[in-house]
Design an enzyme around this catalytic site. Structure first.
Site, short mmCIF file in Angstrom:
data_model
loop_
_atom_site.label_atom_id
_atom_site.label_comp_id
_atom_site.label_asym_id
_atom_site.label_seq_id
_atom_site.Cartn_x
_atom_site.Cartn_y
_atom_site.Cartn_z
N TYR A 1 37.44 37.35 51.12
CA TYR A 1 38.12 38.66 51.37
C TYR A 1 38.74 38.97 50.08
CZ TYR A 1 42.33 36.51 53.75
OH TYR A 1 43.38 36.04 54.23
N GLU A 2 39.04 40.37 50.05
CA GLU A 2 39.32 40.89 48.88
C GLU A 2 38.93 40.67 47.73
OE1 GLU A 2 41.69 43.07 49.68
OE2 GLU A 2 42.32 42.36 51.45
N GLY A 3 37.45 40.81 47.68
CA GLY A 3 36.29 40.66 46.80
C GLY A 3 36.27 39.18 46.58
#
Length: 590
Positions: free
Chosen positions: A441-443
């Site tokens: 997550y978060e890229g």
């Protein structure tokens, strides 16, 4: 479940001795009257009590119970609500928030230390306030004064939480594909309609309101990412006097059933003509949201460090107590039937790898925090610009390398326990499950690697990279700098590989993607080498003051340079193999 004890001695070592943070704070006017060494130590000590005594005891039970979705509402596990109420009494949500709106205004160098403790104690619990802190940052940077005055004080206080609503079922990394719509209203507000998935803390029972930051498109928006706007959408509408009004038309359709972070509610959020307010300029929402996203990327990187530290503590203690076989050089525990497994070479290899990577990451996180403080608080415009450039360069490294090595360390910790590491009661299998999401997550880490190499190095001709490597060279060229030759060799390898990739990418569009992950790891090991050289320099100078602590630093530095930094040799070789081997198969041959 093993206890978690915050590594206060090591956190102080990095903050005060390696980076001399108090001297930096003293020369930055915005911080000079706010923070000093004694205040920082007091905050760290209190944070250790809160994380170790309040949050860590809920980690296993929270994982076993998980967040529960009940007819649109989310119930957090037993104990979370009471712990959160105690947690916000200490002002922890607003630790580094803007004092104008009720934040404490503490420097990021201190905040990263606190975040490590928080994630080590319980990643699921940590995420509820981490999203709030990031949302506050975006609102503070881009929203109108009216929105700031209305929403920031209760968010910093922790009575209201924040969420980040980007992803849709058909649009993950490619946000230009989002379909959520925003219709302008006569009163200046907007009606937001659409669905978002994977929303951390999108619904919960810890706070009286949740402030959603939502990406959506206006009716006349340009196509793609250039047509995205950012909106503030409260769960509960707010009256002019700041009191709560009616429920907004925002609902949680379900929560995900996940591999890890089970006590963190990961929600499907539905916006059915919900009232929202524009943040920043129309069609400039992605740039505004990146303020929050970059904060969260560093924060999630620190999740990797925190989980690795928790795993290391448990594995170290277990290795000292678990008896199994005898040392290769003969019995060491003469009064026992076998020796503790810490005498065995492979156990030492795993523990030292965990220790070297975790402590190297801790130092690098503090360095990134230092750049963020300079970027925010320095009165010197050239210093601010230089720090800005380094933050942009280093954020993808911090997010991806911290979490890649964090998972590796947690797996090592599980392996030290042998079969017991696979059993729930010891906690190691939960750490492996919880830290795994941090690479996604978060890229995803693959996207972080593309960002580093494609945008931050190749696209700008390596300007920020040279700034970083020159700083390392200045250190290594000082008289008596420890590991100077090995450090300079690593820097030259990074520079040489960067130049080679710059040339190759100009002729083959596949080269950047083919090399990006290995390149990010090459960068990470080089950065950690600098951190370990800096730590060794301090330890050499002070070894007589605290022999046990500083000699351990020197031994770990030696292990890093002897056994871990050589990984950069194979990374360079893999990069130079080029992209052809990745494209030898047609899609149907996989």
């Amino acid at each position: 479940m093993p206890e978690y004890n915050a590594p206060l001695r090591d956190l102080r070592f990095v903050l005060h001795e390696v980076f001399d943070a108090p001297s930096l704070w003293a020369r930055l006017p915005a911080l000079a009257e706010t923070i000093d060494a004694d205040t920082a130590d007091a905050i760290l000590e209190e944070a250790a009590k809160v994380t170790g005594g309040l949050i860590a005891p809920l980690n296993r039970s929270g994982d076993e119970e998980g967040a529960q979705w009940i007819a649109g509402d989310v119930r957090t596990p037993a104990g979370f609500k009471e712990a959160y109420a105690t947690y916000i009494e200490g002002g922890w949500v607003g630790l580094s928030g803007n004092p104008t709106y009720g934040g404490m205004g503490m420097p990021k160098m201190l905040a990263v230390a606190f975040e490590e403790m928080l994630y080590a104690a319980g990643s699921s619990f940590a995420l509820y306030s981490a999203l709030s802190s990031g949302a506050c940052l975006a609102i503070d940077a881009h929203a109108s004064e009216e929105l700031k005055n209305t929403y920031l004080p209760p968010m910093y206080e922790g009575r209201w939480a924040g969420s980040m609503c980007l992803t849709e079922a058909h649009a993950g990394t490619d946000l230009g594909l989002i379909r959520t719509k925003a219709e302008p209203q006569a009163d200046g507000s907007y009606q937001i309609s659409g669905s978002k998935i994977f929303i951390t803390g999108g619904e919960q029972d810890l706070t009286e309101n949740i402030i959603h930051l939502v990406l959506a498109k206006l009716p006349d928006a340009p196509a793609g990412a250039r047509g995205i706007s950012l909106f503030l959408v409260p769960k509960v509408l707010v009256n002019a006097d700041g009191s709560l009004a009616a429920r907004n038309t925002v609902s949680c359709g379900s929560i995900e059933h996940k591999m890890g972070i089970k006590a963190s509610a990961t929600c499907v959020m539905n916006f059915d003509g919900a009232s929202g307010y524009l943040i920043g300029e129309p069609n400039k929402g992605l740039a505004a949201m990146f303020t929050m996203m970059n904060y969260e990327r560093l924060s999630i990187g620190i999740q990797g460090i925190g989980c690795a530290e928790a795993s290391y503590q448990a594995a170290r203690d277990y290795a000292r107590e678990r008896l199994q076989s005898r040392s290769a050089s003969g019995p060491e525990a003469q009064d026992k039937a076998a020796d503790p497994i810490i005498v065995h070479a492979d156990v030492r290899r795993m523990l030292l790898t965990m220790k070297a990577l975790t402590e190297g990451g801790r130092a690098f996180a503090c360095y990134v925090g230092q750049q963020l403080d300079l970027s925010k608080f320095s009165d010197d415009s050239s210093e601010r610009q230089a720090a800005d450039a380094l933050v942009a360069l280093l954020t993808p490294v911090a997010k991806a390398f911290f979490t890649d090595t964090g998972l590796d360390s947690c797996i090592h910790g599980q392996q030290v326990f042998g079969g017991h590491g696979y059993i729930r009661e010891w906690g190691q299998e939960q750490l492996v499950r919880d830290v795994r999401i941090a690479q996604i997550y978060e890229g995803t880490n693959g996207i972080q690697a593309l960002d580093l190499l494609g945008r931050k190095v190749i696209a700008n001709g390596g300007v920020a990279l040279r700034q970083f490597t020159q700083e390392i060279r200045r250190f290594a060229e000082q008289p008596d700098a420890p590991y100077a030759a090995a450090l300079l060799d690593a820097v030259e390898r990074l520079e040489r590989t960067s130049s080679w990739l710059q040339e190759r990418a100009a002729g083959n569009p596949h080269e950047t993607g083919a090399a990006s992950v290995e390149y990010l790891h090459l960068f990470g090991y080089t950065a950690y080498a600098w951190m370990w050289a800096r730590m060794a320099a301090v330890a050499q100078a002070k070894c007589s003051e605290d022999e046990a602590f500083y000699s351990a630093k020197l031994a770990t530095a030696e292990f890093f340079f002897a056994r871990l930094l050589p990984r950069s040799l194979t990374l360079e070789a893999s990069i130079r193999a080029g992209s052809d081997a990745l494209y030898g198969l047609r899609a149907e041959q996989f």
